[in-house]
Design a protein around this motif. Structure first.
Motif, PDB file in Angstrom:
ATOM      1  N   LEU A   1     115.912  23.146  60.008  1.00 29.73           N
ATOM      2  CA  LEU A   1     115.051  22.497  59.203  1.00 29.73           C
ATOM      3  C   LEU A   1     115.338  21.009  58.979  1.00 29.73           C
ATOM      4  CD1 LEU A   1     114.033  24.995  56.387  1.00 29.73           C
ATOM      5  CD2 LEU A   1     112.902  24.879  58.719  1.00 29.73           C
ATOM      6  N   GLU A   2     114.743  20.232  59.457  1.00 32.97           N
ATOM      7  CA  GLU A   2     115.173  18.713  59.230  1.00 32.97           C
ATOM      8  C   GLU A   2     114.311  17.984  58.082  1.00 32.97           C
ATOM      9  OE1 GLU A   2     114.022  16.916  63.088  1.00 32.97           O
ATOM     10  OE2 GLU A   2     115.441  18.083  64.326  1.00 32.97           O
ATOM     11  N   SER A   3     113.277  18.354  57.525  1.00 32.35           N
ATOM     12  CA  SER A   3     112.347  17.800  56.384  1.00 32.35           C
ATOM     13  C   SER A   3     113.416  18.134  55.114  1.00 32.35           C
ATOM     14  CB  SER A   3     111.115  18.514  56.458  1.00 32.35           C
ATOM     15  OG  SER A   3     110.500  17.834  55.175  1.00 32.35           O
ATOM     16  N   SER A   4     113.447  17.078  54.483  1.00 27.57           N
ATOM     17  CA  SER A   4     113.914  16.981  53.163  1.00 27.57           C
ATOM     18  C   SER A   4     113.150  17.839  52.092  1.00 27.57           C
ATOM     19  CB  SER A   4     114.472  15.747  52.675  1.00 27.57           C
ATOM     20  OG  SER A   4     113.137  15.214  52.698  1.00 27.57           O
ATOM     21  N   ILE A   5     112.051  18.079  52.449  1.00 26.06           N
ATOM     22  CA  ILE A   5     111.045  18.674  51.338  1.00 26.06           C
ATOM     23  C   ILE A   5     111.139  20.181  51.521  1.00 26.06           C
ATOM     24  CG2 ILE A   5     108.507  19.150  51.079  1.00 26.06           C
ATOM     25  CD1 ILE A   5     107.732  16.391  52.112  1.00 26.06           C
ATOM     26  N   GLN A   6     111.556  20.443  52.730  1.00 27.50           N
ATOM     27  CA  GLN A   6     111.623  22.053  52.973  1.00 27.50           C
ATOM     28  C   GLN A   6     113.028  22.451  52.128  1.00 27.50           C
ATOM     29  OE1 GLN A   6     111.664  21.949  57.246  1.00 27.50           O
ATOM     30  NE2 GLN A   6     109.638  22.676  57.095  1.00 27.50           N
ATOM     31  N   TRP A   7     114.252  21.695  52.447  1.00 28.55           N
ATOM     32  CA  TRP A   7     115.202  22.086  51.500  1.00 28.55           C
ATOM     33  C   TRP A   7     115.232  22.011  50.189  1.00 28.55           C
ATOM     34  CZ3 TRP A   7     118.261  19.411  48.239  1.00 28.55           C
ATOM     35  CH2 TRP A   7     118.218  18.041  48.652  1.00 28.55           C
TER      36      TRP A   7
END
Length: 356
Positions: A47-53
């Motif tokens: 996962l590349e999005s900071s929102i996801q982590w």
């Protein structure tokens, strides 16, 4: 022989009635561990999005806090920790995007923000060229928002006073209904309403027309916020004033309004912030101009939201227009912040003084 009086008071129980508690540093440790696990899971899943982590870390923080609370402190205290962790997560989810927007605006807006940018208009500078400024847009925004405030605030405050102090029966219900309807009116509809009147009267675009549309959008916000503030004034104050023989209208002016002036001012500033960034009514009714126009009653006039829209629309492959758009957005945020701080200062100055 003297009689010895023995103290027969029962001894305090030695056992601690308070159950086991987690250390005070536990939430911080859980937060750090949740962030680490969130980053690890995101890396493992690609996962590349900071929102996801961040969302993964938030869920882990809530679940781990609740699990530790159940294991160590019991279910009742665990529910309290669960609710507390949810509040913290909701707070961070609201603050982090706001801080990100402010930081992005500041970092991009300071590139061209200087005295020259604030004191010059676009004039004969093309959108693709370096230079120009927002002086004409600042003047337009201050005049249009100022005129809208002058029109909307008295009407909104007086309407709220009527609904709270005098409103009874069908008329008050009708006024309340229309205030609720106006609260949900899209800005483009308010602009089209004023535009229809301008077409009937065969008027050209001018700044005051935009102020009329902004006043329509501002009025219901002022009514609702003022109404809630007036309801918070204790009835004992009204009754004490009326018991002294003071007329009701004078009680409202001298007692009710001064008591709630802080909340009313805050509500007015929220309404100003609501209309300061509107673009659609200005685009329909004012059109915008690259030159300075100090007269809002004649001719097209610029404004900061419209300037931002126009510059960003020309920003494809144009770094100068892109930087000007961000700088104008930063100036708009600063103006709204200054107005809010000034209003809070006035509210504290005019608030009723309590005795020591």
């Amino acid at each position: 022989m003297s009689n010895v009086v023995m103290d027969k008071r029962p001894e305090r129980p030695s056992s601690n009635l308070q159950g086991a508690r987690l250390p005070k540093w536990t939430p911080w440790a859980v937060a750090v561990g949740s962030v680490g696990l969130g980053l690890g899971i995101s890396a493992a899943a690609g996962l590349e999005s900071s929102i996801q982590w961040a969302l993964i870390a938030s869920v882990l923080f809530v679940l781990v806090s609740y699990g530790l609370g159940v294991k160590v402190e019991g279910s009742r205290q665990a529910k309290d920790r669960f609710a507390t962790s949810l509040v913290w997560v909701a707070f961070l989810l609201a603050v982090i995007p706001l801080a990100s927007v402010v930081w992005e605006t500041i970092s991009r807006g300071v590139k061209v923000l200087d005295l020259y940018f604030l004191s010059h208009s676009m004039g004969v500078v093309a959108d693709s060229e370096v230079g120009g400024g927002i002086n004409h847009a600042i003047i337009g925004t201050l005049e249009q928002v100022g005129l809208a405030t002058v029109m909307a605030v008295p009407v909104g405050v007086l309407t709220a006073v009527y609904l709270v102090e005098y409103g009874r029966g069908k008329l008050a219900q009708t006024v309340t209904f229309f205030v609720d309807v106006m609260t949900g009116i899209p800005s483009i509809v308010a602009g089209l309403f004023i535009l229809a009147i301008m077409i009937e009267l065969k008027l050209e675009p001018f700044g005051f027309a935009g102020s009329l549309a902004l006043a329509i959008l501002m009025m219901p916000v002022v009514v609702r916020s003022t109404e809630e503030m007036l309801k918070l004034v204790p009835n004992e104050l009204r009754e004490a004033s009326l018991a002294l023989g003071i007329p009701k209208w004078r009680t409202i002016i001298k007692v009710v309004l001064p008591t709630s002036i802080g909340g009313i001012t805050t509500g007015v500033m929220l309404a100003v912030a609501r209309i300061a960034g509107e673009t659609a009514p200005v685009l329909l009714l004012v059109w915008g101009s690259a030159f300075i126009n100090n007269n809002p009653f004649e001719g097209a006039q610029a404004s900061l939201p419209l300037y931002i829209y126009q510059q960003y629309a020309q920003s494809a492959g144009n770094a100068a227009a892109y930087d000007r758009a961000w700088a104008a957005a930063l100036v708009l945020i600063i103006i709204v912040m200054i107005l809010n701080l000034g209003a809070r200062g006035i509210a504290r100055w005019k608030a009723p003084k309590t005795g020591r």
